[in-house]
Scaffold this motif. Structure first.
Motif, PDB file in Angstrom:
ATOM      1  N   ILE A  20      61.733 157.719  41.882  1.00 52.13           N
ATOM      2  CA  ILE A  20      60.763 157.028  41.034  1.00 52.13           C
ATOM      3  C   ILE A  20      59.360 157.582  41.206  1.00 52.13           C
ATOM      4  N   TRP A  21      59.076 158.169  42.373  1.00 51.21           N
ATOM      5  CA  TRP A  21      57.720 158.672  42.605  1.00 51.21           C
ATOM      6  C   TRP A  21      57.508 160.076  42.061  1.00 51.21           C
ATOM      7  N   GLN A  22      58.521 160.614  41.373  1.00 55.21           N
ATOM      8  CA  GLN A  22      58.340 161.845  40.602  1.00 55.21           C
ATOM      9  C   GLN A  22      58.200 161.554  39.115  1.00 55.21           C
TER      10      GLN A  22
ATOM     11  N   MET B  78      56.387 150.197  48.465  1.00 50.09           N
ATOM     12  CA  MET B  78      56.818 151.555  48.112  1.00 50.09           C
ATOM     13  C   MET B  78      58.120 151.552  47.321  1.00 50.09           C
ATOM     14  N   ILE B  79      59.079 150.706  47.722  1.00 50.72           N
ATOM     15  CA  ILE B  79      60.370 150.733  47.023  1.00 50.72           C
ATOM     16  C   ILE B  79      60.295 150.056  45.665  1.00 50.72           C
ATOM     17  N   SER B  80      59.253 149.247  45.432  1.00 43.60           N
ATOM     18  CA  SER B  80      59.138 148.542  44.155  1.00 43.60           C
ATOM     19  C   SER B  80      58.219 149.254  43.165  1.00 43.60           C
ATOM     20  N   GLY B  81      57.728 150.432  43.529  1.00 41.49           N
ATOM     21  CA  GLY B  81      56.909 151.195  42.590  1.00 41.49           C
ATOM     22  C   GLY B  81      55.453 150.785  42.549  1.00 41.49           C
ATOM     23  N   ILE B  82      54.988 150.073  43.566  1.00 37.91           N
ATOM     24  CA  ILE B  82      53.592 149.625  43.607  1.00 37.91           C
ATOM     25  C   ILE B  82      52.719 150.583  44.412  1.00 37.91           C
ATOM     26  N   LEU B  83      53.212 151.060  45.548  1.00 34.08           N
ATOM     27  CA  LEU B  83      52.423 151.877  46.464  1.00 34.08           C
ATOM     28  C   LEU B  83      53.134 153.204  46.692  1.00 34.08           C
ATOM     29  N   ARG B  84      52.433 154.302  46.406  1.00 29.73           N
ATOM     30  CA  ARG B  84      53.033 155.625  46.531  1.00 29.73           C
ATOM     31  C   ARG B  84      53.142 156.036  48.003  1.00 29.73           C
TER      32      ARG B  84
ATOM     33  N   ARG C 291      56.139 155.782  33.215  1.00 26.64           N
ATOM     34  CA  ARG C 291      57.534 155.484  33.528  1.00 26.64           C
ATOM     35  C   ARG C 291      57.661 154.655  34.803  1.00 26.64           C
ATOM     36  N   ILE C 292      56.752 154.861  35.755  1.00 27.84           N
ATOM     37  CA  ILE C 292      56.749 154.003  36.939  1.00 27.84           C
ATOM     38  C   ILE C 292      56.404 152.574  36.537  1.00 27.84           C
ATOM     39  N   ALA C 293      55.446 152.429  35.616  1.00 27.99           N
ATOM     40  CA  ALA C 293      55.101 151.090  35.115  1.00 27.99           C
ATOM     41  C   ALA C 293      56.293 150.449  34.418  1.00 27.99           C
ATOM     42  N   ASP C 294      57.049 151.242  33.652  1.00 27.13           N
ATOM     43  CA  ASP C 294      58.257 150.724  33.001  1.00 27.13           C
ATOM     44  C   ASP C 294      59.296 150.300  34.041  1.00 27.13           C
ATOM     45  N   PHE C 295      59.416 151.081  35.105  1.00 26.01           N
ATOM     46  CA  PHE C 295      60.336 150.728  36.194  1.00 26.01           C
ATOM     47  C   PHE C 295      59.974 149.367  36.771  1.00 26.01           C
ATOM     48  N   ARG C 296      58.696 149.152  37.041  1.00 25.16           N
ATOM     49  CA  ARG C 296      58.269 147.872  37.598  1.00 25.16           C
ATOM     50  C   ARG C 296      58.514 146.725  36.620  1.00 25.16           C
ATOM     51  N   LEU C 297      58.330 146.980  35.338  1.00 25.68           N
ATOM     52  CA  LEU C 297      58.472 145.922  34.337  1.00 25.68           C
ATOM     53  C   LEU C 297      59.924 145.591  34.045  1.00 25.68           C
ATOM     54  N   HIS C 298      60.779 146.614  33.992  1.00 21.85           N
ATOM     55  CA  HIS C 298      62.145 146.416  33.504  1.00 21.85           C
ATOM     56  C   HIS C 298      63.213 146.388  34.592  1.00 21.85           C
ATOM     57  N   ARG C 299      62.941 147.008  35.741  1.00 18.58           N
ATOM     58  CA  ARG C 299      64.000 147.142  36.736  1.00 18.58           C
ATOM     59  C   ARG C 299      63.807 146.243  37.951  1.00 18.58           C
ATOM     60  N   VAL C 300      62.565 145.850  38.225  1.00 16.76           N
ATOM     61  CA  VAL C 300      62.254 145.125  39.456  1.00 16.76           C
ATOM     62  C   VAL C 300      61.663 143.760  39.125  1.00 16.76           C
ATOM     63  N   GLY C 301      62.181 142.728  39.791  1.00 16.90           N
ATOM     64  CA  GLY C 301      61.576 141.404  39.730  1.00 16.90           C
ATOM     65  C   GLY C 301      60.963 141.090  41.080  1.00 16.90           C
ATOM     66  N   PHE C 302      59.759 140.516  41.074  1.00 16.51           N
ATOM     67  CA  PHE C 302      59.019 140.304  42.309  1.00 16.51           C
ATOM     68  C   PHE C 302      58.666 138.832  42.440  1.00 16.51           C
ATOM     69  N   VAL C 303      59.065 138.206  43.544  1.00 11.22           N
ATOM     70  CA  VAL C 303      58.682 136.827  43.838  1.00 11.22           C
ATOM     71  C   VAL C 303      57.730 136.873  45.029  1.00 11.22           C
ATOM     72  N   PHE C 304      56.463 136.602  44.753  1.00 10.35           N
ATOM     73  CA  PHE C 304      55.425 136.732  45.772  1.00 10.35           C
ATOM     74  C   PHE C 304      55.415 135.522  46.704  1.00 10.35           C
ATOM     75  N   GLN C 305      54.901 135.749  47.911  1.00 11.40           N
ATOM     76  CA  GLN C 305      54.821 134.689  48.904  1.00 11.40           C
ATOM     77  C   GLN C 305      54.009 133.503  48.398  1.00 11.40           C
ATOM     78  N   ASP C 306      52.925 133.775  47.684  1.00 11.20           N
ATOM     79  CA  ASP C 306      52.051 132.708  47.183  1.00 11.20           C
ATOM     80  C   ASP C 306      52.317 132.381  45.714  1.00 11.20           C
ATOM     81  N   TYR C 307      53.460 132.839  45.198  1.00 10.66           N
ATOM     82  CA  TYR C 307      53.973 132.532  43.858  1.00 10.66           C
ATOM     83  C   TYR C 307      53.189 133.221  42.740  1.00 10.66           C
ATOM     84  N   HIS C 308      51.839 133.270  42.808  1.00  7.65           N
ATOM     85  CA  HIS C 308      51.011 133.918  41.790  1.00  7.65           C
ATOM     86  C   HIS C 308      51.254 133.344  40.397  1.00  7.65           C
TER      87      HIS C 308
END
Length: 233
Positions: A73-75, A54-60, A80-97
């Motif tokens: 971000i949920w408004q 939710m805080i990373s813009g993936i799940l509403r 723009r939410i997609a831009d937030f995920r691309l430009h503001r948040v970096g995600f390191v997954f448990q399984d690396y992906h």
């Protein structure tokens, strides 16, 4: 610590409806600050991963707000939410992906390509991030040729390639032995965290608690405790 990186207020998420409704997160509120390493800790099923989504813009969320630089971000629109995920948040997954058919260098270059960098420029910049995480010499190898700790470093390099100010790790030590896990988290704290970046780590691994600036404990979808961490000393 710096100013507010992110503010979550009264977040609620459920799945299903009626008698089948199940609550994953129940009224969670917290602040995350620039310059800190914040842990969200709890057992499996406590709601950590749902909260992270939710805080990373993936799940509403069904209820509540996530505010970054004065904007809920949920408004925002879907674009723009997609831009937030691309430009503001970096995600390191448990399984690396990591993509197995790409080289280490190409994996790191992907976020730069998505941001429309020319291919050659993206590869050149990606090499600098591999140097930051200390595996530049592994650039032309596929992920399968790397150790677990090296794959984790590639995932970190890829996450920081987009210059995020919020960097999120989901169980970063789950697939690593104790010594490697501690070295990775210590490396991140010393080399990746800065006054313009907030790092949020979702974990239940007490072996790395010494690096936390603050720890938020969750159980059954609720925050049960907020603690100062050893890393702030």
């Amino acid at each position: 610590m710096g100013g507010l990186a992110l503010t979550a207020r009264d977040l609620v998420k459920w799945f299903g409806e009626g008698d089948a409704r199940t609550y994953a997160v129940r009224g969670v509120s917290f602040d995350a600050l620039f310059g800190e390493m914040l842990y969200i800790e709890g057992p499996s099923g406590s709601g950590k991963t749902t909260l992270l989504s939710m805080i990373s813009g993936i799940l509403r969320p069904n209820e509540g707000t996530v505010t970054v630089e004065g904007e809920n971000i949920w408004q925002l629109s879907s674009d723009r939410i997609a831009d937030f995920r691309l430009h503001r948040v970096g995600f390191v997954f448990q399984d690396y992906h990591l993509f197995p058919r790409l080289t280490t260098l190409e994996n790191v270059a992907l976020p730069l390509i998505l941001r429309r960098s020319p291919w050659d420029a993206a590869l050149e910049e990606a090499m600098t991030y591999l140097e930051v995480v200390g595996i530049k010499e592994r650039a032309l190898l596929p992920p399968v040729k790397l150790s677990g700790g090296e794959q984790q470093r590639v995932a970190i390099a890829r996450a920081i390639a987009g210059h995020p100010d919020i960097l999120i790790f989901d169980e970063p030590t789950a697939s690593l032995d104790g010594d490697t896990g501690r070295r990775i988290v210590e490396f991140v704290k010393r080399n990746i965290l800065n006054e313009h970046r907030c790092i949020i780590i979702v974990t239940h691994d007490s072996r790395i608690f010494e690096y936390a600036d603050r720890i938020i404990k969750m159980e059954d979808g609720r925050i049960t405790e907020k603690l100062e961490g050893e890393g702030r000393a």
